[in-house]
Design an enzyme around this catalytic site. Structure first.
Site, PDB file in Angstrom:
ATOM      1  N   GLU A   8       0.831  -1.207   0.000  1.00  0.00           N
ATOM      2  CA  GLU A   8       0.000   0.000   0.000  1.00  0.00           C
ATOM      3  C   GLU A   8       0.863   1.254   0.000  1.00  0.00           C
ATOM      4  OE1 GLU A   8      -1.248   1.955   3.442  1.00  0.00           O
ATOM      5  OE2 GLU A   8      -1.278   0.120   4.651  1.00  0.00           O
ATOM      6  N   ASP A  11     -17.809   4.659  13.507  1.00  0.00           N
ATOM      7  CA  ASP A  11     -16.562   4.728  12.748  1.00  0.00           C
ATOM      8  C   ASP A  11     -15.917   3.342  12.706  1.00  0.00           C
ATOM      9  OD1 ASP A  11     -14.231   5.398  11.496  1.00  0.00           O
ATOM     10  OD2 ASP A  11     -13.711   7.063  12.825  1.00  0.00           O
ATOM     11  N   LYS A  43      -4.241  -1.586  14.156  1.00  0.00           N
ATOM     12  CA  LYS A  43      -3.575  -0.502  14.873  1.00  0.00           C
ATOM     13  C   LYS A  43      -4.083  -0.453  16.309  1.00  0.00           C
ATOM     14  CE  LYS A  43      -2.622   2.217  10.750  1.00  0.00           C
ATOM     15  NZ  LYS A  43      -3.209   1.308   9.733  1.00  0.00           N
TER      16      LYS A  43
END
Length: 300
Positions: free
Chosen positions: A25, A138, A159
């Site tokens: 990425e 979210d 994360k």
């Protein structure tokens, strides 16, 4: 797809010769690390992929085209760019039609890798369920992409600034296999362990490749998440990281940081709070993941 996808000469040659390829990425370049460490890390990661028997394919959107495999100038362009768009699934068509320069998130990289016929993808950590998602809703598009796109994502878990228990619950609900690579606990990005168990485990590239082949034979549409702990010498203990993460999240709420800006803002603030230790750990884990991904791609 030829109108939108361009393979670099190296990646095209690898496809034609049946060589292993690892997708990479570019949001790490544009939003995950400061310059020039971002560009140097990208170059090191590509070198590590090659040293471990595979061909690197960094992915980005440039001039209305998905570039699968970037040259040195293109990596520099994404790394230096202040106006590079952060592209996820919802943004792909817009960015291509408007010829916007874009760095691909985990979700977008999976889509582009799949279009290019690449099965293995190395990244730092995936997105997931944000803390307080029961109010904010979210939740990263990465999770749903893992459920629909058959690409193996090699990472250091999600994360650690996310709600990791809820992230694992969503992945289970979506039918995404989460495999600990040499571990029976889910890694927490900067820390080797989140304290959360994983049921599935592979200890070698060959075992991981066998799992991926079985998944394909069964016709299962989901990707797979290979979770690799950060090397011990670089990890930041979970108790220490929790203090910095909680402080950064509290400050982000006070400053009303929202949307796509949340994760880059938090990563930068944690970098400041840890006096750069988080960046050192981030670089170490992505380089380690790249080596593992290359070995899996070669075995596959």
């Amino acid at each position: 797809m030829d109108a939108f996808v361009t393979l670099s000469p190296e990646v095209r040659d690898a496809r034609e010769r049946g060589k292993p390829i690892v997708a990479l990425e570019t949001t790490i370049l544009s939003h995950g690390m400061p310059y020039p460490q971002n560009v140097q890390t990208a170059r090191n990661v590509e070198r590590i992929v090659r040293e471990n028997g595979a061909v690197p394919a960094s992915i980005a959107l440039l001039d209305g085209t998905i570039h699968v495999g970037l040259d040195a100038a293109q990596i520099e362009q994404i790394g230096r760019g202040n106006d590079v768009f952060k592209v996820s699934r919802a943004d792909l068509a817009y960015a291509l039609s408007q010829k916007v320069s874009g760095a691909t998130t985990v979700a977008a990289t999976m889509i582009c890798a799949d279009l290019a016929g690449i099965r293995v993808f190395a990244t730092g950590g995936i997105g997931g369920v944000h803390r307080g998602a029961e109010q904010s809703m979210d939740v990263s598009a990465d999770l749903h992409e893992l459920a629909r796109t058959r690409v193996c994502v090699v990472c250091a878990g999600a994360k650690a600034l996310l709600d990791l228990p809820k992230t694992l619950e969503v992945l289970e609900t979506l039918g995404v296999p989460v495999i600990g690579y040499g571990t029976s606990v889910f890694p927490a990005f900067w820390s080797a362990s989140s304290g959360l168990p994983v049921v599935q485990r592979c200890d070698t590239p060959q075992e991981a490749a066998a799992l991926l082949r079985a998944q394909e034979t069964l016709g299962l549409s989901a990707g797979a998440l290979i979770a690799v702990p950060i090397p011990e010498r670089y990890e930041i203990p979970r108790d220490e990281m929790t203090v910095w993460i909680d402080r950064a999240i509290s400050e982000s709420v006070e400053q009303r940081v929202a949307g796509k800006n949340v994760t880059p803002w938090l990563l930068n603030r944690i970098y400041e709070l840890t006096a750069g230790k988080s960046l050192e750990a981030n670089i170490a884990l992505i380089e380690n993941n790249a080596a593992v991904a290359a070995a899996i791609a070669a075995a596959l």
